[in-house]
Design a protein around this motif. Structure first.
Motif, PDB file in Angstrom:
ATOM      1  N   GLN A  99       0.823  -1.204   0.000  1.00 37.65           N
ATOM      2  CA  GLN A  99       0.000   0.000   0.000  1.00 37.65           C
ATOM      3  C   GLN A  99       0.860   1.259   0.000  1.00 37.65           C
ATOM      4  OE1 GLN A  99      -3.403   0.347  -0.186  1.00 37.65           O
ATOM      5  NE2 GLN A  99      -3.382  -1.847  -0.635  1.00 37.65           N
ATOM      6  N   LEU A 100       1.928   1.258   0.789  1.00 36.53           N
ATOM      7  CA  LEU A 100       2.815   2.421   0.850  1.00 36.53           C
ATOM      8  C   LEU A 100       3.516   2.639  -0.489  1.00 36.53           C
ATOM      9  CD1 LEU A 100       4.444   1.879   4.374  1.00 36.53           C
ATOM     10  CD2 LEU A 100       2.683   3.541   3.764  1.00 36.53           C
ATOM     11  N   SER A 101       3.959   1.553  -1.104  1.00 36.58           N
ATOM     12  CA  SER A 101       4.649   1.656  -2.383  1.00 36.58           C
ATOM     13  C   SER A 101       3.710   2.149  -3.486  1.00 36.58           C
ATOM     14  CB  SER A 101       5.239   0.301  -2.764  1.00 36.58           C
ATOM     15  OG  SER A 101       5.902   0.362  -4.006  1.00 36.58           O
ATOM     16  N   ALA A 102       2.472   1.614  -3.493  1.00 37.33           N
ATOM     17  CA  ALA A 102       1.510   2.009  -4.521  1.00 37.33           C
ATOM     18  C   ALA A 102       1.000   3.423  -4.315  1.00 37.33           C
ATOM     19  CB  ALA A 102       0.341   1.030  -4.539  1.00 37.33           C
ATOM     20  N   GLY A 103       1.140   3.942  -3.098  1.00 36.66           N
ATOM     21  CA  GLY A 103       0.604   5.272  -2.796  1.00 36.66           C
ATOM     22  C   GLY A 103       1.637   6.370  -2.748  1.00 36.66           C
ATOM     23  N   LEU A 104       2.819   6.118  -3.312  1.00 32.49           N
ATOM     24  CA  LEU A 104       3.884   7.130  -3.266  1.00 32.49           C
ATOM     25  C   LEU A 104       3.480   8.430  -3.952  1.00 32.49           C
ATOM     26  CD1 LEU A 104       7.233   5.160  -3.784  1.00 32.49           C
ATOM     27  CD2 LEU A 104       6.598   6.593  -1.833  1.00 32.49           C
ATOM     28  N   ILE A 105       2.698   8.330  -5.022  1.00 32.41           N
ATOM     29  CA  ILE A 105       2.329   9.533  -5.770  1.00 32.41           C
ATOM     30  C   ILE A 105       1.129  10.249  -5.156  1.00 32.41           C
ATOM     31  CG2 ILE A 105       3.252   8.604  -7.928  1.00 32.41           C
ATOM     32  CD1 ILE A 105       0.401   7.892  -8.742  1.00 32.41           C
ATOM     33  N   LEU A 106       0.520   9.628  -4.131  1.00 31.64           N
ATOM     34  CA  LEU A 106      -0.655  10.227  -3.499  1.00 31.64           C
ATOM     35  C   LEU A 106      -0.235  11.204  -2.415  1.00 31.64           C
ATOM     36  CD1 LEU A 106      -2.877   7.026  -3.051  1.00 31.64           C
ATOM     37  CD2 LEU A 106      -2.948   8.685  -4.933  1.00 31.64           C
ATOM     38  N   SER A 107      -1.142  12.092  -2.047  1.00 29.78           N
ATOM     39  CA  SER A 107      -0.893  12.995  -0.925  1.00 29.78           C
ATOM     40  C   SER A 107      -1.001  12.202   0.377  1.00 29.78           C
ATOM     41  CB  SER A 107      -1.922  14.128  -0.939  1.00 29.78           C
ATOM     42  OG  SER A 107      -3.217  13.605  -0.622  1.00 29.78           O
ATOM     43  N   PRO A 108      -0.471  12.739   1.484  1.00 29.25           N
ATOM     44  CA  PRO A 108      -0.594  12.025   2.768  1.00 29.25           C
ATOM     45  C   PRO A 108      -2.042  11.661   3.115  1.00 29.25           C
ATOM     46  CG  PRO A 108       0.964  13.808   2.996  1.00 29.25           C
ATOM     47  CD  PRO A 108       0.362  13.951   1.624  1.00 29.25           C
ATOM     48  N   PHE A 109      -2.951  12.595   2.897  1.00 31.43           N
ATOM     49  CA  PHE A 109      -4.360  12.318   3.202  1.00 31.43           C
ATOM     50  C   PHE A 109      -4.904  11.206   2.308  1.00 31.43           C
ATOM     51  CE2 PHE A 109      -8.875  13.008   2.310  1.00 31.43           C
ATOM     52  CZ  PHE A 109      -9.405  12.962   3.586  1.00 31.43           C
ATOM     53  N   GLU A 110      -4.606  11.268   1.000  1.00 30.78           N
ATOM     54  CA  GLU A 110      -5.098  10.247   0.071  1.00 30.78           C
ATOM     55  C   GLU A 110      -4.506   8.875   0.384  1.00 30.78           C
ATOM     56  OE1 GLU A 110      -5.797  13.039  -3.915  1.00 30.78           O
ATOM     57  OE2 GLU A 110      -3.838  12.116  -3.517  1.00 30.78           O
ATOM     58  N   LEU A 111      -3.227   8.838   0.749  1.00 28.63           N
ATOM     59  CA  LEU A 111      -2.588   7.572   1.121  1.00 28.63           C
ATOM     60  C   LEU A 111      -3.246   6.974   2.366  1.00 28.63           C
ATOM     61  CD1 LEU A 111      -0.354   5.420   0.961  1.00 28.63           C
ATOM     62  CD2 LEU A 111       1.085   6.961   2.337  1.00 28.63           C
ATOM     63  N   ASN A 112      -3.484   7.826   3.364  1.00 27.90           N
ATOM     64  CA  ASN A 112      -4.117   7.340   4.600  1.00 27.90           C
ATOM     65  C   ASN A 112      -5.509   6.772   4.331  1.00 27.90           C
ATOM     66  OD1 ASN A 112      -1.868   8.178   5.940  1.00 27.90           O
ATOM     67  ND2 ASN A 112      -2.819   9.939   6.952  1.00 27.90           N
ATOM     68  N   GLU A 113      -6.276   7.452   3.498  1.00 26.67           N
ATOM     69  CA  GLU A 113      -7.611   6.977   3.173  1.00 26.67           C
ATOM     70  C   GLU A 113      -7.549   5.664   2.391  1.00 26.67           C
ATOM     71  OE1 GLU A 113     -10.642   8.238   4.141  1.00 26.67           O
ATOM     72  OE2 GLU A 113      -9.319   9.392   5.473  1.00 26.67           O
ATOM     73  N   LYS A 114      -6.576   5.531   1.526  1.00 29.19           N
ATOM     74  CA  LYS A 114      -6.395   4.294   0.751  1.00 29.19           C
ATOM     75  C   LYS A 114      -6.089   3.119   1.678  1.00 29.19           C
ATOM     76  CE  LYS A 114      -3.721   2.528  -3.208  1.00 29.19           C
ATOM     77  NZ  LYS A 114      -3.146   1.344  -2.567  1.00 29.19           N
ATOM     78  N   ILE A 115      -5.204   3.346   2.641  1.00 20.75           N
ATOM     79  CA  ILE A 115      -4.858   2.289   3.608  1.00 20.75           C
ATOM     80  C   ILE A 115      -6.056   1.948   4.490  1.00 20.75           C
ATOM     81  CG2 ILE A 115      -3.408   1.721   5.598  1.00 20.75           C
ATOM     82  CD1 ILE A 115      -1.209   3.422   4.327  1.00 20.75           C
ATOM     83  N   LYS A 116      -6.780   2.977   4.937  1.00 23.25           N
ATOM     84  CA  LYS A 116      -7.966   2.744   5.774  1.00 23.25           C
ATOM     85  C   LYS A 116      -8.998   1.877   5.035  1.00 23.25           C
ATOM     86  CE  LYS A 116      -9.940   6.314   7.764  1.00 23.25           C
ATOM     87  NZ  LYS A 116     -10.839   7.494   7.955  1.00 23.25           N
ATOM     88  N   LYS A 117      -9.249   2.209   3.780  1.00 25.50           N
ATOM     89  CA  LYS A 117     -10.214   1.448   2.985  1.00 25.50           C
ATOM     90  C   LYS A 117      -9.767   0.009   2.805  1.00 25.50           C
ATOM     91  CE  LYS A 117     -12.641   1.471  -1.454  1.00 25.50           C
ATOM     92  NZ  LYS A 117     -12.801   2.183  -2.771  1.00 25.50           N
ATOM     93  N   ASP A 118      -8.466  -0.191   2.572  1.00 24.24           N
ATOM     94  CA  ASP A 118      -7.943  -1.546   2.370  1.00 24.24           C
ATOM     95  C   ASP A 118      -8.050  -2.369   3.653  1.00 24.24           C
ATOM     96  OD1 ASP A 118      -6.567  -3.348   0.445  1.00 24.24           O
ATOM     97  OD2 ASP A 118      -5.002  -3.338   1.990  1.00 24.24           O
ATOM     98  N   ILE A 119      -7.808  -1.750   4.802  1.00 28.80           N
ATOM     99  CA  ILE A 119      -7.911  -2.459   6.089  1.00 28.80           C
ATOM    100  C   ILE A 119      -9.357  -2.856   6.354  1.00 28.80           C
ATOM    101  CG2 ILE A 119      -7.699  -2.220   8.592  1.00 28.80           C
ATOM    102  CD1 ILE A 119      -5.285  -0.405   8.095  1.00 28.80           C
ATOM    103  N   ARG A 120     -10.285  -1.939   6.090  1.00 25.39           N
ATOM    104  CA  ARG A 120     -11.699  -2.238   6.332  1.00 25.39           C
ATOM    105  C   ARG A 120     -12.197  -3.345   5.396  1.00 25.39           C
ATOM    106  NH1 ARG A 120     -13.984   0.933   9.963  1.00 25.39           N
ATOM    107  NH2 ARG A 120     -13.215   3.047  10.356  1.00 25.39           N
ATOM    108  N   ASN A 121     -11.703  -3.372   4.168  1.00 22.00           N
ATOM    109  CA  ASN A 121     -12.091  -4.428   3.233  1.00 22.00           C
ATOM    110  C   ASN A 121     -11.482  -5.772   3.621  1.00 22.00           C
ATOM    111  OD1 ASN A 121     -13.579  -2.656   1.659  1.00 22.00           O
ATOM    112  ND2 ASN A 121     -11.879  -2.215   0.273  1.00 22.00           N
ATOM    113  N   PHE A 122     -10.303  -5.733   4.214  1.00 20.21           N
ATOM    114  CA  PHE A 122      -9.597  -6.968   4.567  1.00 20.21           C
ATOM    115  C   PHE A 122     -10.073  -7.557   5.889  1.00 20.21           C
ATOM    116  CE2 PHE A 122      -6.189  -9.071   6.920  1.00 20.21           C
ATOM    117  CZ  PHE A 122      -5.785 -10.058   6.030  1.00 20.21           C
ATOM    118  N   ALA A 123     -10.179  -6.703   6.887  1.00 22.46           N
ATOM    119  CA  ALA A 123     -10.401  -7.167   8.266  1.00 22.46           C
ATOM    120  C   ALA A 123     -11.867  -7.496   8.505  1.00 22.46           C
ATOM    121  CB  ALA A 123      -9.923  -6.125   9.267  1.00 22.46           C
TER     122      ALA A 123
END
Length: 374
Positions: free
Chosen positions: A335-359
């Motif tokens: 997730q961190l590698s794929a989100g390098l081009i994203l802003s900090p806020f966009e990266l955080n939201e991407k990780i949050k969404k992935d955790i909620r989908n996984f967990a």
């Protein structure tokens, strides 16, 4: 007991062969024993009169059977003929026994029904009480969550060349993770991220103590190692089983230097958008709240344009799917590698969404924040 013993002896003697006259006399003896039982049965009836209806019915049946037997003897003596009244008395006794069983069964069902009604009423009252207590607890937790949100405000700000975005997802309404920052007079900035062992109210109380101590210690200095050592001494008297992991960092934006220290906490990740690099920073250190004398190391690195730092608690990597599979470091790195081009806020939201989908559900508080250097 005596009449029962004599009845037994009489029955045993009947087993032996004898002439009809002798056997006839034995029958008369049995009649005499039956007559003896009459006052005993009357006494039994009087004794049980104020007790259960079954006992009264059985006693009356036995009394009728006795009187029928005596009447049979008297008829036989006076007329020389057996009227077989004893048999009718026995049938009456059997009938009253069956009736007593039916009465006992009816009473048992009635008592069971009353007991069920009482139990249902008790369960209803208990359920209402539990709902009431749950509502009170829920309201308290909502209030506590509101207070904690003020103690741990979200970090969404820009400071000079630094940009910050944070995420706080408690497992329950309140959690044991804590993060904060302090801007020094020279424009440098310090960050703290802590993870209290456990979650819920106890962990949240310890997190609030961390807040108080952070406000006291942060203005005194900028060295992360000294800061964590002093925080450890402050928290040691109040921490018992709820040990704490922590990572403290200081960003000197004028000199382009970042220092950090770790106490039992996952090391933050360092990335760079320009070089497309990703690697965890080193260092672990002892757990906070374990003992008084601890050695905390301080690490430093030069800040470059395009640097990104990701600080997190292990609630991310320990999140579990329905199959009890851990989210793990590998997914986080992806997730961190794929989100390098994203802003900090966009990266955080991407990780949050992935955790909620996984967990399937959170197994611990999930907290992290991202810092970008322009």
């Amino acid at each position: 007991m005596i009449t029962f013993f004599l009845d037994t002896v009489l029955a045993f003697v009947q087993l032996f062969p004898m002439d009809p006259d002798s056997r006839f006399y034995l029958v008369y003896i049995w009649y005499v024993l039956l007559a003896i039982k009459v006052p005993i049965l009357i006494q039994l009836l009087v004794r049980n009169y104020k007790k259960t209806s079954e006992a009264i019915v059985v006693s009356l049946g036995a009394l009728v059977a006795t009187f029928f037997g005596i009447a049979d003897v008297i008829t036989d003596v006076m007329t020389g003929k057996n009227a077989y009244l004893t048999q009718y008395g026995i049938l009456t006794f059997l009938f009253t026994g069956v009736l007593a069983i039916a009465l006992q069964s009816a009473r048992t069902r009635r008592e069971l029904r009353n007991l069920n009604e009482s139990l249902e009423m008790l369960v209803t009252l208990r359920t209402q009480e539990l709902h009431k207590q749950y509502k009170l607890l829920h309201d308290d937790l909502v209030m506590a969550a509101g207070l904690q949100s003020k103690l741990i405000p979200p970090m969404e700000f820009n400071h000079k060349t630094l940009s910050v975005a944070s995420v706080f997802m408690p497992m329950e309404k309140i959690g044991g993770d804590y993060f904060d920052y302090y801007i020094h007079e020279d424009g440098s900035i310090s960050f703290l991220l802590c993870d209290v062992l456990g979650h819920g109210i106890a962990a949240a109380l310890i997190a609030s103590m961390l807040k108080v101590n952070f406000l006291e210690i942060a203005p005194k200095g900028k060295d992360p190692a000294k800061f964590l050592s002093e925080l450890n001494l402050k928290m040691l008297p109040v921490v018992e089983k709820n040990y704490i992991t922590a990572v403290a960092s200081h960003f000197d934006l004028e000199r382009s230097v970042m220092k950090y220290s770790v106490m039992g906490h996952p090391s933050p990740y360092s990335m760079n958008v320009v070089s497309n690099s990703l690697a965890p920073l080193g260092g672990r250190g002892p757990i906070m709240g374990w003992k008084k004398d601890v050695l905390v190391e301080s690490f430093s690195r030069e800040l470059k344009s395009g640097d990104r730092f990701f600080f997190y608690t292990d609630g991310i990597t320990e999140s579990q799917s329905k199959n009890r599979e851990l989210y793990g470091e590998l997914r986080l790195r992806e997730q961190l590698s794929a989100g390098l081009i994203l802003s900090p806020f966009e990266l955080n939201e991407k990780i949050k969404k992935d955790i909620r989908n996984f967990a399937f559900r959170l197994s611990d508080d999930v907290t992290y924040f991202t810092i970008d250097i322009k």
